[in-house]
Design a protein around this motif. Structure first.
Motif, PDB file in Angstrom:
ATOM      1  N   ARG A  75      76.788  -9.855  57.488  1.00 56.77           N
ATOM      2  CA  ARG A  75      78.253  -9.907  57.629  1.00 56.77           C
ATOM      3  C   ARG A  75      78.886  -8.512  57.675  1.00 56.77           C
ATOM      4  O   ARG A  75      80.103  -8.381  57.720  1.00 56.77           O
ATOM      5  N   GLY A  76      78.050  -7.469  57.657  1.00 51.53           N
ATOM      6  CA  GLY A  76      78.565  -6.122  57.866  1.00 51.53           C
ATOM      7  C   GLY A  76      79.176  -5.449  56.658  1.00 51.53           C
ATOM      8  O   GLY A  76      80.005  -4.551  56.805  1.00 51.53           O
ATOM      9  N   ASP A  77      78.773  -5.845  55.452  1.00 45.57           N
ATOM     10  CA  ASP A  77      79.284  -5.170  54.251  1.00 45.57           C
ATOM     11  C   ASP A  77      78.853  -3.700  54.259  1.00 45.57           C
ATOM     12  O   ASP A  77      77.734  -3.380  54.660  1.00 45.57           O
ATOM     13  N   THR A  78      79.726  -2.830  53.779  1.00 50.88           N
ATOM     14  CA  THR A  78      79.433  -1.394  53.822  1.00 50.88           C
ATOM     15  C   THR A  78      79.200  -0.763  52.457  1.00 50.88           C
ATOM     16  O   THR A  78      78.729   0.373  52.395  1.00 50.88           O
ATOM     17  N   ALA A  79      79.514  -1.452  51.357  1.00 47.38           N
ATOM     18  CA  ALA A  79      79.335  -0.862  50.031  1.00 47.38           C
ATOM     19  C   ALA A  79      77.852  -0.602  49.771  1.00 47.38           C
ATOM     20  O   ALA A  79      77.016  -1.472  50.003  1.00 47.38           O
ATOM     21  N   PRO A  80      77.503   0.601  49.295  1.00 42.13           N
ATOM     22  CA  PRO A  80      76.093   0.908  49.028  1.00 42.13           C
ATOM     23  C   PRO A  80      75.541   0.048  47.895  1.00 42.13           C
ATOM     24  O   PRO A  80      76.250  -0.272  46.931  1.00 42.13           O
ATOM     25  N   VAL A  81      74.272  -0.319  48.016  1.00 36.34           N
ATOM     26  CA  VAL A  81      73.620  -1.202  47.045  1.00 36.34           C
ATOM     27  C   VAL A  81      72.565  -0.422  46.269  1.00 36.34           C
ATOM     28  O   VAL A  81      71.709   0.244  46.852  1.00 36.34           O
ATOM     29  N   ILE A  82      72.635  -0.520  44.934  1.00 40.01           N
ATOM     30  CA  ILE A  82      71.598   0.018  44.056  1.00 40.01           C
ATOM     31  C   ILE A  82      70.901  -1.171  43.402  1.00 40.01           C
ATOM     32  O   ILE A  82      71.538  -1.961  42.700  1.00 40.01           O
ATOM     33  N   PHE A  83      69.605  -1.311  43.650  1.00 35.67           N
ATOM     34  CA  PHE A  83      68.861  -2.424  43.070  1.00 35.67           C
ATOM     35  C   PHE A  83      68.386  -2.076  41.668  1.00 35.67           C
ATOM     36  O   PHE A  83      67.969  -0.943  41.396  1.00 35.67           O
ATOM     37  N   MET A  84      68.465  -3.068  40.790  1.00 33.89           N
ATOM     38  CA  MET A  84      67.919  -2.962  39.442  1.00 33.89           C
ATOM     39  C   MET A  84      66.645  -3.798  39.403  1.00 33.89           C
ATOM     40  O   MET A  84      66.677  -5.004  39.677  1.00 33.89           O
ATOM     41  N   THR A  85      65.528  -3.159  39.114  1.00 33.74           N
ATOM     42  CA  THR A  85      64.238  -3.835  39.211  1.00 33.74           C
ATOM     43  C   THR A  85      63.509  -3.824  37.884  1.00 33.74           C
ATOM     44  O   THR A  85      63.598  -2.872  37.108  1.00 33.74           O
ATOM     45  N   GLY A  86      62.767  -4.897  37.642  1.00 41.00           N
ATOM     46  CA  GLY A  86      61.914  -4.966  36.473  1.00 41.00           C
ATOM     47  C   GLY A  86      60.539  -4.416  36.775  1.00 41.00           C
ATOM     48  O   GLY A  86      60.240  -3.997  37.900  1.00 41.00           O
ATOM     49  N   HIS A  87      59.684  -4.399  35.771  1.00 43.45           N
ATOM     50  CA  HIS A  87      58.321  -3.891  35.941  1.00 43.45           C
ATOM     51  C   HIS A  87      57.590  -4.717  37.006  1.00 43.45           C
ATOM     52  O   HIS A  87      57.627  -5.933  37.000  1.00 43.45           O
ATOM     53  N   GLY A  88      56.957  -4.038  37.929  1.00 41.23           N
ATOM     54  CA  GLY A  88      56.194  -4.737  38.961  1.00 41.23           C
ATOM     55  C   GLY A  88      56.991  -5.085  40.195  1.00 41.23           C
ATOM     56  O   GLY A  88      56.453  -5.681  41.134  1.00 41.23           O
ATOM     57  N   ASP A  89      58.273  -4.726  40.214  1.00 46.98           N
ATOM     58  CA  ASP A  89      59.124  -5.068  41.363  1.00 46.98           C
ATOM     59  C   ASP A  89      59.261  -3.929  42.366  1.00 46.98           C
ATOM     60  O   ASP A  89      60.060  -4.003  43.295  1.00 46.98           O
ATOM     61  N   VAL A  90      58.490  -2.858  42.168  1.00 44.06           N
ATOM     62  CA  VAL A  90      58.647  -1.695  43.044  1.00 44.06           C
ATOM     63  C   VAL A  90      58.414  -2.042  44.522  1.00 44.06           C
ATOM     64  O   VAL A  90      59.187  -1.584  45.385  1.00 44.06           O
ATOM     65  N   PRO A  91      57.382  -2.844  44.879  1.00 41.08           N
ATOM     66  CA  PRO A  91      57.235  -3.210  46.299  1.00 41.08           C
ATOM     67  C   PRO A  91      58.482  -3.879  46.863  1.00 41.08           C
ATOM     68  O   PRO A  91      58.863  -3.636  48.014  1.00 41.08           O
ATOM     69  N   MET A  92      59.139  -4.724  46.065  1.00 39.75           N
ATOM     70  CA  MET A  92      60.372  -5.363  46.514  1.00 39.75           C
ATOM     71  C   MET A  92      61.476  -4.322  46.684  1.00 39.75           C
ATOM     72  O   MET A  92      62.274  -4.400  47.617  1.00 39.75           O
ATOM     73  N   ALA A  93      61.514  -3.352  45.775  1.00 43.56           N
ATOM     74  CA  ALA A  93      62.532  -2.309  45.869  1.00 43.56           C
ATOM     75  C   ALA A  93      62.334  -1.466  47.120  1.00 43.56           C
ATOM     76  O   ALA A  93      63.301  -1.089  47.790  1.00 43.56           O
ATOM     77  N   VAL A  94      61.073  -1.183  47.456  1.00 37.76           N
ATOM     78  CA  VAL A  94      60.788  -0.425  48.675  1.00 37.76           C
ATOM     79  C   VAL A  94      61.259  -1.202  49.901  1.00 37.76           C
ATOM     80  O   VAL A  94      61.846  -0.630  50.832  1.00 37.76           O
ATOM     81  N   ALA A  95      61.029  -2.510  49.892  1.00 38.21           N
ATOM     82  CA  ALA A  95      61.502  -3.355  50.998  1.00 38.21           C
ATOM     83  C   ALA A  95      63.020  -3.294  51.097  1.00 38.21           C
ATOM     84  O   ALA A  95      63.587  -3.263  52.198  1.00 38.21           O
ATOM     85  N   ALA A  96      63.696  -3.265  49.948  1.00 40.57           N
ATOM     86  CA  ALA A  96      65.157  -3.180  49.932  1.00 40.57           C
ATOM     87  C   ALA A  96      65.634  -1.857  50.512  1.00 40.57           C
ATOM     88  O   ALA A  96      66.612  -1.813  51.268  1.00 40.57           O
ATOM     89  N   LEU A  97      64.935  -0.760  50.162  1.00 41.13           N
ATOM     90  CA  LEU A  97      65.308   0.543  50.701  1.00 41.13           C
ATOM     91  C   LEU A  97      65.154   0.567  52.211  1.00 41.13           C
ATOM     92  O   LEU A  97      65.991   1.115  52.931  1.00 41.13           O
ATOM     93  N   LYS A  98      64.090  -0.030  52.714  1.00 42.66           N
ATOM     94  CA  LYS A  98      63.873  -0.078  54.157  1.00 42.66           C
ATOM     95  C   LYS A  98      64.970  -0.870  54.858  1.00 42.66           C
ATOM     96  O   LYS A  98      65.272  -0.622  56.027  1.00 42.66           O
ATOM     97  N   ALA A  99      65.548  -1.833  54.120  1.00 42.19           N
ATOM     98  CA  ALA A  99      66.621  -2.648  54.699  1.00 42.19           C
ATOM     99  C   ALA A  99      67.988  -2.001  54.530  1.00 42.19           C
ATOM    100  O   ALA A  99      69.002  -2.596  54.909  1.00 42.19           O
TER     101      ALA A  99
END
Length: 215
Positions: A75-99
């Protein structure tokens, strides 16, 4: 987007009520406003223009953080997103950064680390907003030009000489120079390099390395 002179507003999206309250207190202590949401659906139902940055949990009941991010992108939101991740979620966080996420922070996080990340995200959001506002202004100026002025402007930005443009459009080289100077003045371009950057920003010509920024 917050109103002028109002404190920037941070959306805090996490199913942990204690963490939401803690983050709200922390951000309030450094002069930032917050709105807390227990799940992604509630956050997505709010006005996206209300937020200057988003703190988003990766794992939540219902929509995951990554799914929320995808909805924002769609929907074109522009606010920057900072993900909060638990232990073991780093691969998901990397995917989020790529997106397109701005950053991710692992729980439990250092308070100053989180504040610094939020402040950096706010600075980037302000910079991008200023760039977008300038692009809108430039677009209006470009649209106000005469059709021939617009055509000559693009040909100049593509690297053609006044003589080449004159031959292509069947006008005199002097006419090309007059239209070029008038158009550059209207767009606030003081030289050819600035003109090229403006035309790239408006999508009128393809970008070359180093010519993509107008800020």
């Amino acid at each position: 987007m917050t109103q002028p002179n109002a404190a920037p507003c941070i959306a805090v999206v996490d199913d942990d009520e204690a963490l939401r309250d803690s983050l709200a207190w922390l951000l309030d202590s450094v002069g930032l406003a917050t709105r807390a949401f227990a799940d992604g659906e509630a956050f997505l139902a709010a006005d996206p223009a209300s937020f200057d940055a988003v703190l988003l949990d990766v794992r939540m009941p219902g929509l995951s953080g990554l799914q929320v991010q995808q909805r924002q992108l769609e929907r074109g939101d522009t606010a920057p997103v900072i993900f909060m991740t638990g232990h073991g979620d780093v691969p998901m966080a990397v995917a989020a950064l790529k997106a397109g996420a701005f950053d991710f922070i692992e729980k439990p996080f250092n308070q100053q680390q989180l504040i610094d990340a939020v402040q950096q995200a706010l600075s980037e959001h302000q910079r991008l907003r200023a760039v977008n506002e300038r692009i809108d202004t430039l677009r209006n100026c470009y649209d106000a030009l005469r059709p021939k002025e617009r055509r000559i402007l693009v040909l100049v930005a593509e690297g053609l000489t006044s003589r080449e443009i004159a031959e292509r459009l069947d006008v005199s080289a002097k006419t090309v120079d007059v239209y070029r100077l008038r158009s550059m003045k209207a767009l606030g371009a003081g030289n050819l390099a600035e003109l090229v950057r403006i035309c790239v920003a408006l999508g009128l010509v393809d970008a070359l390395p180093g010519n993509g920024r107008i800020d």
